[in-house]
Enzyme design. Structure first.
Site, PDB file in Angstrom:
ATOM      1  N   GLU A 168      52.432  39.106  38.227  1.00 55.19           N
ATOM      2  CA  GLU A 168      53.670  39.321  39.002  1.00 55.19           C
ATOM      3  C   GLU A 168      53.662  40.723  39.620  1.00 55.19           C
ATOM      4  O   GLU A 168      53.623  41.725  38.895  1.00 55.19           O
ATOM      5  CB  GLU A 168      54.897  39.125  38.097  1.00 55.19           C
ATOM      6  CG  GLU A 168      56.170  39.042  38.911  1.00 55.19           C
ATOM      7  CD  GLU A 168      57.395  38.628  38.089  1.00 55.19           C
ATOM      8  OE1 GLU A 168      57.253  37.818  37.147  1.00 55.19           O
ATOM      9  OE2 GLU A 168      58.489  39.126  38.402  1.00 55.19           O
TER      10      GLU A 168
ATOM     11  N   LYS B 163      64.010  37.014  30.312  1.00 54.07           N
ATOM     12  CA  LYS B 163      62.729  36.791  31.008  1.00 54.07           C
ATOM     13  C   LYS B 163      62.227  38.128  31.547  1.00 54.07           C
ATOM     14  O   LYS B 163      61.034  38.430  31.499  1.00 54.07           O
ATOM     15  CB  LYS B 163      62.924  35.769  32.129  1.00 54.07           C
ATOM     16  CG  LYS B 163      61.645  35.282  32.786  1.00 54.07           C
ATOM     17  CD  LYS B 163      61.151  36.167  33.915  1.00 54.07           C
ATOM     18  CE  LYS B 163      59.923  35.553  34.583  1.00 54.07           C
ATOM     19  NZ  LYS B 163      59.351  36.415  35.625  1.00 54.07           N
TER      20      LYS B 163
ATOM     21  N   ASP C 170      48.949  36.575  20.684  1.00 48.87           N
ATOM     22  CA  ASP C 170      49.340  35.202  20.980  1.00 48.87           C
ATOM     23  C   ASP C 170      50.680  35.243  21.745  1.00 48.87           C
ATOM     24  O   ASP C 170      51.749  35.377  21.139  1.00 48.87           O
ATOM     25  CB  ASP C 170      49.463  34.449  19.648  1.00 48.87           C
ATOM     26  CG  ASP C 170      49.918  33.021  19.797  1.00 48.87           C
ATOM     27  OD1 ASP C 170      50.446  32.662  20.870  1.00 48.87           O
ATOM     28  OD2 ASP C 170      49.772  32.264  18.830  1.00 48.87           O
TER      29      ASP C 170
ATOM     30  N   HIS D 246      60.786  44.626  45.944  1.00 44.37           N
ATOM     31  CA  HIS D 246      59.689  43.664  45.779  1.00 44.37           C
ATOM     32  C   HIS D 246      58.970  43.351  47.083  1.00 44.37           C
ATOM     33  O   HIS D 246      57.871  42.835  47.072  1.00 44.37           O
ATOM     34  CB  HIS D 246      60.242  42.340  45.233  1.00 44.37           C
ATOM     35  CG  HIS D 246      60.548  42.394  43.780  1.00 44.37           C
ATOM     36  ND1 HIS D 246      60.739  41.274  43.018  1.00 44.37           N
ATOM     37  CD2 HIS D 246      60.667  43.422  42.935  1.00 44.37           C
ATOM     38  CE1 HIS D 246      60.999  41.623  41.774  1.00 44.37           C
ATOM     39  NE2 HIS D 246      60.969  42.923  41.710  1.00 44.37           N
TER      40      HIS D 246
HETATM   41  C1  MEV Z   1      61.920  38.632  37.540  1.00 46.70           C
HETATM   42  O1  MEV Z   1      60.615  38.324  37.098  1.00 46.70           O
HETATM   43  C2  MEV Z   1      62.760  39.195  36.410  1.00 46.70           C
HETATM   44  C3  MEV Z   1      64.238  39.407  36.749  1.00 46.70           C
HETATM   45  O2  MEV Z   1      64.797  38.186  37.226  1.00 46.70           O
HETATM   46  C4  MEV Z   1      64.916  39.860  35.492  1.00 46.70           C
HETATM   47  C5  MEV Z   1      66.432  39.918  35.585  1.00 46.70           C
HETATM   48  O3  MEV Z   1      67.030  39.218  36.420  1.00 46.70           O
HETATM   49  O4  MEV Z   1      67.023  40.670  34.768  1.00 46.70           O
HETATM   50  C6  MEV Z   1      64.400  40.419  37.863  1.00 46.70           C
END
Ligand code: MEV
Length: 408
Positions: free
Chosen positions: A75, A251, A267, A364
């Site tokens: 990413e 995430k 792992d 990004h």
């Molecule tokens: C993207 O990989 C992760 C985010 O969506 C985390 C978040 O929204 O806190 C930017």
């Protein structure tokens, strides 16, 4: 605290390696691809390898020590986000480790139990015997100070009873050690008590391998300095109210943690399973971190299970894993646990900072454009021009990239 990795992102690949070498954190002997025969021994039906780029997020100040963190991720913005957050947090005194526990959990699950109390009473009288069996099953781990520590038994209803064993695997994640000990105890029980065992296996919900880390950030040097701390605290509160947001929030944390776990040969699936099951341990899915304002300062805390290892598994085989350990320079699994938790918190801060200010896309876009340019066939020479063209055109698409490449 100055380090030689200043402006790391501006260096060429060669310069980055050389900066790490100057700190004795790089070894060319580990920077090679293992041969097909070795991979063929590692997994069944091997055909080829699958590449993921590995980079370094420099300058994490954790309890007074600087770490440069290797991360394997596809990413584009993850390492950039972690590095930016680490820089801000370092200026604010760095990460503080609040607490750390490290024991693994194994389960022996009994089924069709008619008299749960009788079975529980029997198991509870066998502590010394089970400790002896565990020792015989894995003498080495016990001699080194680890092994079976204790266990408790619970009636799980519907004829199920579970023995939860607490096992010290020292610096290894220890899946094989845990399973070996559990199976030896199970085999003994089956012979000595009339009962049925459904299975014996470690648990990935590792509430005994938790690490908590805190950062305190003065908002005065951040963008939107008069509101940013409140916005990030609100983002945290909202995540605790809505599992749809909590999942994305977590995430973001795992973007960092998993990249480090992959780079260090851990792992990743067990780490992810632990994080998400721990996030829902109260019965509803919650964020793993919280942010709040105190005395006009932004405080961030994370508590996350990290049943990782620094030895064992394929760690002694994969050269890039050895390289990651060289770069990281940690001497124990506990140390890697607090580095990983700090990275998760930094990654979370980077995401919330971007989301509550410019939005996620702005930062990004350039990285995304580089990916598109690469896919469209841009070369090293015209990469920057293709990216600038797409950004100027406000059209980051394969067509736009190809249009520029074909024209030039
Ligand atoms: C993207 O990989 C992760 C985010 O969506 C985390 C978040 O929204 O806190 C930017």
């Amino acid at each position: 605290m100055e380090t030689k990795l200043k402006s790391f992102y501006k260096k060429t690949v060669k310069e980055r390696k050389s900066a790490l070498k100057d700190l004795n954190l790089y070894d060319d002997n580990f920077d090679y691809k293992l041969d097909d025969d070795s991979f063929n021994h590692l997994i069944e039906n091997y055909i080829t390898t699958y590449e993921v780029p590995m980079g370094v997020a420099p300058d994490f100040l954790i309890d007074g020590k600087i770490y440069h963190i290797p991360m394997a991720t596809e990413e584009p913005s993850v390492i950039a986000g972690a590095s930016h957050a680490a820089k801000i947090i370092k200026r604010n005194g760095g990460f503080k480790v609040l607490s750390l526990s490290r024991l693994m959990i194994g389960q022996i699950i009994f089924k069709d139990v008619k008299k749960a109390k009788d079975l529980i009473d029997y198991l509870e009288t066998q502590k010394d015997t089970f400790k002896k069996i565990a020792y015989q099953a894995h003498p080495q781990i016990h001699k080194l100070g680890g092994g079976l520590i204790d266990f408790r038994v619970e009636d799980k209803s519907q004829g199920f009873v579970c023995l939860y064993a607490s096992i010290n695997t020292l610096d290894a994640m220890g899946a094989n050690t845990i399973n070996t000990i559990l199976e030896a105890i199970s085999n003994y029980i089956i012979v000595n008590y009339p009962t049925k065992i459904l299975m014996s296996i470690l648990s990935n919900l590792n509430v005994n391998s938790l690490v908590s880390v805190r950062v305190t950030i003065d908002p005065r040097n951040l963008k939107s300095s008069s509101t940013i701390h409140h916005d990030i605290a609100d983002a945290s509160t909202y995540a605790s109210l809505d599992p749809y947001r909590a999942a994305t929030h977590n995430k973001g944390i795992m973007n960092g943690v998993t990249a480090l776990m992959l780079a260090t040969g851990n792992d990743t699936r067990s780490i992810e399973a632990a994080a998400h099951s721990y996030a829902s341990i109260t019965g509803s899915y919650k964020p793993l971190s919280k942010w709040y304002v105190e005395d006009n300062l932004l405080i961030g805390e994370i508590t996350i299970p990290l049943a990782l290892g620094t030895v064992g598994g394929s760690m002694g085989i994969l050269p890039k894993v050895k390289l990651s350990h060289k770069i990281l320079n940690v001497s124990s699994a506990k140390e890697l646990m607090f580095v990983a938790a700090s990275l998760g918190l930094a990654q979370n801060f980077a995401a919330l900072y971007a989301l509550t200010t410019d939005g996620i896309n702005k930062g990004h876009m350039r990285l995304h454009a580089r990916n598109i340019a690469l896919e469209a066939g841009a070369s090293n020479e015209n990469m920057n021009d293709v990216v600038e063209y797409m950004l100027n055109e406000k059209s980051i698409t394969l067509e736009t990239a190809k249009k520029y490449i074909n024209k030039s």
